[in-house]
Design a protein around this motif. Structure first.
Motif, PDB file in Angstrom:
ATOM      1  N   UNK A 308     -20.565  18.074   3.942  1.00 45.82           N
ATOM      2  CA  UNK A 308     -21.367  19.286   3.854  1.00 45.82           C
ATOM      3  C   UNK A 308     -20.457  20.478   3.530  1.00 45.82           C
ATOM      4  N   UNK A 310     -20.858  23.547   3.762  1.00 40.70           N
ATOM      5  CA  UNK A 310     -20.897  24.599   4.783  1.00 40.70           C
ATOM      6  C   UNK A 310     -19.949  24.278   5.945  1.00 40.70           C
ATOM      7  N   UNK A 311     -19.830  22.985   6.268  1.00 40.66           N
ATOM      8  CA  UNK A 311     -18.896  22.603   7.336  1.00 40.66           C
ATOM      9  C   UNK A 311     -17.461  22.629   6.805  1.00 40.66           C
ATOM     10  N   UNK A 314     -15.922  25.740   7.370  1.00 41.63           N
ATOM     11  CA  UNK A 314     -15.518  26.001   8.750  1.00 41.63           C
ATOM     12  C   UNK A 314     -14.203  25.271   9.036  1.00 41.63           C
ATOM     13  N   UNK A 315     -13.616  24.718   8.000  1.00 41.89           N
ATOM     14  CA  UNK A 315     -12.323  24.042   7.974  1.00 41.89           C
ATOM     15  C   UNK A 315     -12.118  22.955   9.032  1.00 41.89           C
ATOM     16  N   UNK A 316     -13.170  22.162   9.301  1.00 42.90           N
ATOM     17  CA  UNK A 316     -12.945  20.952  10.091  1.00 42.90           C
ATOM     18  C   UNK A 316     -12.741  19.789   9.126  1.00 42.90           C
ATOM     19  N   UNK A 317     -12.379  18.632   9.660  1.00 42.95           N
ATOM     20  CA  UNK A 317     -12.077  17.495   8.798  1.00 42.95           C
ATOM     21  C   UNK A 317     -13.323  16.641   8.559  1.00 42.95           C
ATOM     22  N   UNK A 318     -13.705  16.492   7.274  1.00 45.58           N
ATOM     23  CA  UNK A 318     -14.859  15.647   6.963  1.00 45.58           C
ATOM     24  C   UNK A 318     -14.428  14.422   6.178  1.00 45.58           C
ATOM     25  N   UNK A 319     -13.374  13.757   6.636  1.00 43.10           N
ATOM     26  CA  UNK A 319     -12.858  12.636   5.853  1.00 43.10           C
ATOM     27  C   UNK A 319     -13.847  11.471   5.789  1.00 43.10           C
ATOM     28  N   UNK A 563     -25.884  26.304  -1.679  1.00 42.00           N
ATOM     29  CA  UNK A 563     -24.916  25.838  -0.666  1.00 42.00           C
ATOM     30  C   UNK A 563     -23.543  26.465  -0.894  1.00 42.00           C
TER      31      UNK A 563
ATOM     32  N   UNK B 113      -8.024  23.670  13.788  1.00 40.24           N
ATOM     33  CA  UNK B 113      -9.404  23.373  13.387  1.00 40.24           C
ATOM     34  C   UNK B 113      -9.504  22.112  12.533  1.00 40.24           C
ATOM     35  N   UNK B 116      -9.985  18.483  13.829  1.00 44.44           N
ATOM     36  CA  UNK B 116     -11.234  18.026  14.452  1.00 44.44           C
ATOM     37  C   UNK B 116     -12.092  17.272  13.441  1.00 44.44           C
TER      38      UNK B 116
END
Lengths: 563, 190
Positions: A308, A310-311, A314-319, A563, B113, B116
């Protein structure tokens, strides 16, 4: 190679490989040829005797349809009565209450038309009794209804000229005893081994590791999940459907369930080829469906696996991709693949929440249902494709200046009218109610329907009617749909979307069967060529997809761009 | 009328054939071919039932690994499964995710951040997802080691023992069952 991608590639290849022999077997069953399950014959004979049916009686298409419709009408009354009174019926260990009038109306119709749209939650909206004697019973018999309709249709093309198209009851019972039941037993046993519950013991009460109290619903889940997938039904035992860890506990259960979704709809195309002896035509049709399926799968898998945006910001990991509404044991890739399988086949079960998927995934999911013929529901999906063939034959006939012909039968005004009516009905019963719902939403107060605002809210409405018209049953569950407007409106669309096409298509088959057969000549338009296949594909895209383009632009495409 | 009578009869016969026979066969298979009589797989410690292996529980204690966030009922309600059904760009939803990220950063001050993984800050489809990703487990190991006063390596070892590899090493994702992981932690410290 990434194991998530390898997982769906294996599933896909295995499903196609299994559908070929199954198609051959199905053709044998309907033709009455020898199969390995012939030992069931005495049981079938008893069933026919007890119900006063002569399975050898040949029916013309009118009689065939009459038998089909009366049987369906009786099921509606049966389901409605039992759902309204389930609170006082047996097998209700959790003390669930009876359904309200409009909810029972909607539920009964929704299962009757093989849609399984659920405006209640499985854990509390039904009892074990109604799960078995309404939901599960309907999952078998409505799937068999669609298969029997296709069998009659195949019979119509299997012979050169014929007044009759076979016996509805015979096709109907054989679909259950020879195809759906054996496969359901097999899948059910695999699911039980994988840890899907099959019990009547009621809820489990536990004290968790941290000492809080947790209550867990269970039930005769394995039996219902097996037929829900095989019969393109999709109605889940639990509210969260096949994303629920007890309905779909492992990657292997997910693997088997996803194969079950696609297996019979794919096999039906081959069955047509074997039954009528037009194998090349069947292969051509199969290739068109498969190519479309691969294209939409790629779009959705790419969208979900990319995560996503948008996430991302927010700089989290979407691996592992976009995880909202998805399960870790299944993963984003297999969830996207399932989302395509379930909408392409009018199954409607989900293993992740479609409302939280990426807008372009929603776009192709809706496109699948709007076209409703990339494999489609058991039996009826192929019939939908046939409708488009008739139109393609007509248009190409006009282009080359010859009388349109299909498989040696002249296509005349009456057939064209029926085919065009069915093809145009689908966009109409989706877009008109969507417009009405939007009007009511904007101009009357107190309609707190939408779970999300903006473009996505429009998608929720469009999705619900698309799913109803296609008899699919999946939903963007943020929509608050258990209320009078949605229960009644979707029920009407469900009935129109199921019976009008079936009546039209069986009539088409019957009308063509009666016609004089003319053998191929030099001037005959070949329908089993790549050129004709491409033409059919283009016509499907023009008629079905283009009609929905404006609505898609305002919902999913607009959301994607924002988006 | 004659057709209607046929319909009634055939429906009743199919009730016996499907709703009773088919169900009974599978019920008997479940009863005799599985270790738990066809019930959901129960985990017991010292004869006390502590959970169902496939159903997520809420873990707030810093000594335990946390499960994924849940939107089932008021959270981890296994009688009312379901997801958030929030759109990817829903503002309310993005605010909730941000709150979850901040909560994790607070309890794990050593994290950035981008350490996570998404599964720890998004709700699953069922709200009962029993698993987390291996990354989701590894980032919690230091906090758990401190809370339990053990070495971080011993916690990582337990994660590596509990992790479930793809089927045949080829198909599907890698995952860790949170309940089993936490039980393994308790057992190791006994």
């Amino acid at each position: 190679m990434n194991t998530e991608f390898l997982g769906i590639a294996t599933q896909f290849v295995l499903t196609v490989a299994l559908s070929y022999p199954l198609g051959k077997y199905i053709a044998k069953v309907y033709k009455g040829e020898k199969t390995i399950l012939d030992f069931l014959k005495p049981a079938e004979t008893i069933m026919f005797k007890l119900s006063g049916i002569n399975p050898e009686l040949e029916m013309n298409w009118k009689r065939f349809l009459k038998a089909l419709l009366i049987l369906n009408l009786f099921w509606f009354i049966w389901g409605f009565a039992l759902l309204m009174t389930q609170g006082i019926l047996p097998l209700n260990p959790d003390g669930n209450i009876s359904q309200s009038l409009d909810l029972a109306f909607n539920t009964s119709i929704s299962f009757l038309v093989n849609c399984n749209l659920q405006h209640y939650s499985g854990e509390s909206g039904l009892t074990y009794f109604t799960q078995l004697f309404v939901v599960m019973l309907f999952q078998f018999v409505t799937a068999a209804t669609g298969m029997a309709a296709l069998a009659g249709f195949m019979k119509a093309f299997g012979e050169k000229t014929s007044k009759t198209i076979g016996n509805f009851y015979k096709y109907f019972i054989l679909s259950i005893t020879r195809i759906l039941l054996p496969l359901s037993l097999l899948v059910g046993i695999i699911l039980i081994i994988q840890g899907v519950p099959m019990t009547f013991e009621g809820k489990i009460h536990i004290s968790t590791l941290e000492g809080s109290h947790q209550v867990i619903s269970q039930g005769p889940t394995a039996a219902i999940v097996a037929i829900k997938q095989l019969g393109t039904n999709g109605g889940g035992f639990f509210g969260a459907n096949s994303s629920h860890p007890l309905e779909n506990p492992t990657y292997i259960s997910n693997f088997v369930e996803n194969i079950s979704i696609l297996l019979i709809p794919m096999a039906m195309v081959f069955a047509f080829g074997f039954f009528t002896g037009k194998k090349k035509l069947a292969f051509t049709i199969f290739s068109v469906m498969l190519s479309a399926f691969i294209i939409v799968t790629s779009i959705s898998v790419y969208q979900e696996y990319s995560g996503n945006p948008k996430l991302e910001s927010m700089s989290i990991s979407q691996s592992h991709g976009a995880m909202e509404g998805k399960e870790v044991r299944i993963g984003t890739v297999a969830t996207a693949y399932w989302g395509i399988s379930t909408t392409a086949t009018s199954n409607g079960s989900v293993n992740g929440m479609h409302d939280s998927m990426m807008p372009l995934s929603n776009m192709v999911q809706m496109l699948n249902m709007q076209v409703n013929t990339w494999f489609g529901g058991v039996g009826v999906g192929f019939l939908n494709y046939f409708t488009f063939i008739i139109i393609a034959v007509f248009i190409s006939g006009l282009m080359v200046g010859r009388t349109p012909e299909f498989l040696g039968k002249k296509i005349e005004a009456k057939e064209i009218k029926i085919a065009s009516f069915i093809a145009l009905l689908h966009p109409f019963i989706i877009l008109a109610p969507t417009a009405i719902a939007l009007y009511l939403l904007l101009n009357t107060s107190g309609n707190n329907w939408l779970g999300n605002e903006g473009y996505h809210g429009f998608s929720e409405i469009l999705y619900e009617f698309t799913s109803s018209a296609a008899n699919n049953g999946s939903g963007m569950e943020g929509l608050n749909d258990n209320n009078t407007f949605w229960n009644i409106s979707t029920a009407i669309i469900l009935v129109a979307g199921r019976y009008i096409p079936i009546i039209g298509q069986v009539a088409l088959g019957g009308l063509l069967a009666e016609k004089q057969y003319t053998s191929d000549s030099k001037g005959t338009l070949k329908t089993d060529t790549a050129t004709f296949a491409t033409l059919t594909f283009v016509i499907i895209m023009i008629i079905a997809a283009l009609a929905f383009f404006p609505a898609q632009v305002l919902s999913t495409i607009a959301e994607h761009l924002s988006l | 009328m004659k057709e209607l009578l046929k319909s009634i009869k055939i429906t009743l016969i199919l009730c016996v054939f499907l709703s009773i026979s088919y169900i009974s066969i599978l019920w008997l298979v479940a009863r005799f071919a599985t270790s738990n009589n066809g019930n959901a797989e129960i985990i017991a410690i010292d004869n006390k039932i502590v959970g169902v292996a496939n159903i997520a529980q809420e873990f707030k204690d810093p000594r335990y690994f946390m499960s994924r966030p849940s939107c089932a009922g008021s959270g981890y309600d296994a009688t009312s499964s379901g997801g958030s059904n929030k759109a990817p760009a829903n503002k309310e939803y993005l605010a909730i995710v941000e709150k979850r990220i901040l909560a994790i950063l607070k309890t794990h001050p050593y994290l950035e951040r981008d350490d996570i993984p998404a599964d720890l800050v998004t709700a699953s489809g069922s709200g009962l997802d029993p698993d987390i990703s291996i990354e989701g487990a590894l980032i919690q190991s230091k906090r758990i080691a401190e809370a339990r006063n053990v070495s971080e390596n011993s916690v990582i070892r337990i994660i590596n023992e509990t992790v479930e590899k793809p089927y045949l090493g080829l198909l599907g994702p890698i995952k860790v069952n949170v309940l089993k992981l936490n039980i393994a932690l308790d057992t190791a410290q006994k």
